[in-house]
Design a protein around this motif. Sequence first.
Motif, PDB file in Angstrom:
ATOM      1  N   LEU A 373       0.843  -1.181   0.000  1.00 34.35           N
ATOM      2  CA  LEU A 373       0.000   0.000   0.000  1.00 34.35           C
ATOM      3  C   LEU A 373       0.885   1.240   0.000  1.00 34.35           C
ATOM      4  CD1 LEU A 373      -2.779  -0.868   2.618  1.00 34.35           C
ATOM      5  CD2 LEU A 373      -2.989  -0.873   0.141  1.00 34.35           C
ATOM      6  N   LYS A 374       0.654   2.108  -0.941  1.00 33.64           N
ATOM      7  CA  LYS A 374       1.425   3.340  -1.024  1.00 33.64           C
ATOM      8  C   LYS A 374       0.594   4.477  -0.444  1.00 33.64           C
ATOM      9  CE  LYS A 374       4.336   2.145  -4.995  1.00 33.64           C
ATOM     10  NZ  LYS A 374       5.577   2.182  -4.210  1.00 33.64           N
ATOM     11  N   MET A 375       1.197   5.193   0.473  1.00 35.11           N
ATOM     12  CA  MET A 375       0.566   6.337   1.102  1.00 35.11           C
ATOM     13  C   MET A 375       1.540   7.502   1.040  1.00 35.11           C
ATOM     14  SD  MET A 375      -1.063   4.432   4.447  1.00 35.11           S
ATOM     15  CE  MET A 375      -1.917   2.852   4.272  1.00 35.11           C
ATOM     16  N   PRO A 376       1.063   8.730   1.262  1.00 34.02           N
ATOM     17  CA  PRO A 376       1.953   9.883   1.195  1.00 34.02           C
ATOM     18  C   PRO A 376       3.145   9.745   2.146  1.00 34.02           C
ATOM     19  CG  PRO A 376      -0.315  10.603   1.266  1.00 34.02           C
ATOM     20  CD  PRO A 376      -0.337   9.133   1.498  1.00 34.02           C
ATOM     21  N   GLY A 377       4.369   9.718   1.566  1.00 34.64           N
ATOM     22  CA  GLY A 377       5.585   9.646   2.369  1.00 34.64           C
ATOM     23  C   GLY A 377       5.918   8.277   2.897  1.00 34.64           C
ATOM     24  N   MET A 378       5.148   7.240   2.513  1.00 32.86           N
ATOM     25  CA  MET A 378       5.366   5.925   3.107  1.00 32.86           C
ATOM     26  C   MET A 378       4.829   4.825   2.209  1.00 32.86           C
ATOM     27  SD  MET A 378       3.739   4.413   6.621  1.00 32.86           S
ATOM     28  CE  MET A 378       2.149   4.239   5.810  1.00 32.86           C
TER      29      MET A 378
END
Length: 559
Positions: A373-378
């Motif tokens: 899972l790609k999330m903002p900054g991570m």
Amino acid sequence: MFKRIFFTVSLSLSLAVTAVAQDSPLELFHKDVDVVLRLAEPDKTTENIVALVNGAQPGFGEIARGAILENLGKAISNPTLTGADQSRDWHVGIFTNGQDEPSVVFAIPTVEADDFVSALGDGFDSSVHGKYVLYTDKGTVPDVPEAANSLAKEMSEKTKAAFDMGEISLHVNSKHLVNSYRDELSTAYDQVLEGLNQIRFAMPQDSGINIGPIIELYGTLAEHLFQSVRDSKSLTIAVSLGAKGVRIEEYTEFTKASKTAKLLTAHPTAGMADLVKLPKDAVAYYGLSGGLEESIKWSMDLTAGMSQDADVRENLQKVFSDLDEVEFGVMVGSIAIGNSADGLFQVAGIADVKPMDKFKSYMRNSIGAMKELKMPGMTQTSEIAEDAETYGDYKADVVTIKQEFDEDSPQAEMQSRMQKVLFGSNGMQSRVIYMEDRYLTVMGGGPEATKSAVAGLSSSSNTQIEKPREILMKEANFIGLLDLPGGVAAGLKAASEMDEFPLPVDAQMVDNLNLTPSFIGLGIAIEEDAIRCRTDIPMEQIQGISKLAILFIGMQNRL
């Protein structure tokens, strides 16, 4: 002769009942009074407060006594307490009066009503009713209502019982308040929804997060909250004080057959019997019954909806649909403070669920669907090793979740270090064991913690939580037990051994506090058209918090 005796006894009982009714302070307030405060027998309450303060800090009780005696008379506008009866309960009623200034009406029992009225001085309007004096400095004292229109008649028996508990009580007539401020309540609700919409449009489109489901979540919560306020009849809070600590009883009653009352009936209570099977070295325990299925599905839908990747959302929604065939029962859990190697937080949980094959399929498939899972900054990655470890007769899945932070982020290094401290070098690693009609999950602590948790499944006692659990209601929807000083102390000891937290304290200093293990207890139970909440704060917790406060003051001086 027998007729004469019968008549005499009947007349005596009738007069006695009439006297009691007329002497009841709740009979003196109209049912539209908005708030009523009760101070039980001030002389005894004072001694209980002194005992409470002395228990927390020996010798400070007399200081508290002096402060109470100095201010008690001032609070009722009779500084010398002339004519006041301190052996009976005092009451204060508050009428909000819409947009005008609220009016406060005192109902104080007296040993000599005329002396009490004289001591009030000018500026007060008063009336005498038996041994009670009603008075106010705002306008005139309201007329005493007929019995059918009194607060005593309006209150249910359970509400009265809650109001009569403890040394200090508060009764809020929410039904009348909601009717009086219906327009303001509607405006507040509209403002909340407008604020949520502003957040929706203010969020950058390229943030990497789909803010829509979050806004819908808070919107739904706001809807339920405002609906529960509109449906409520009253809120009653009673506080008991003394040498054993503090106990708080809260009872919220809702209008019969209202939306909130109907919603509550779908959440059964339970005894939380599996609490005693959890690890014995935990600093917190909890138990949940009712609403678990909806909550889990809700959180899963939220997780899926937040992703900007349409494929990820579709895959997650397919997996989460498996929960439609799963029924959840009671869930209990514990939280322990670990170490830097295996993670500061170690969590164990036991949950009833059926059918197990459907749930197991859901759990395993959901890990696969959330593999990356790609999330903002991570970027978060999830892995599962099925039946990878053996604990007695059980096989355990090992689930590992890791988070990698973007190097460009200025907080990346700190976030990585914090994750390692909280969960250990292996990331958020959990072990899940599926049994016939329940499952066990252990996060943190490695194989040793799981081995200990499995051994506890055959246990039937946990002596450190038995007493605080008994104080709370037998059947509940939520049970929470927290050793606050013990948890803080364990956290300080663990942090003192980590280079990431250079604290001016060591393990020996914490041990020297000689904290007594104990638990703050919180129980919430849904009853017919009502919710009851009970909080117990034992003296050992108050003493431990006091010791920690002194330690923190010393730490601050050494910084």
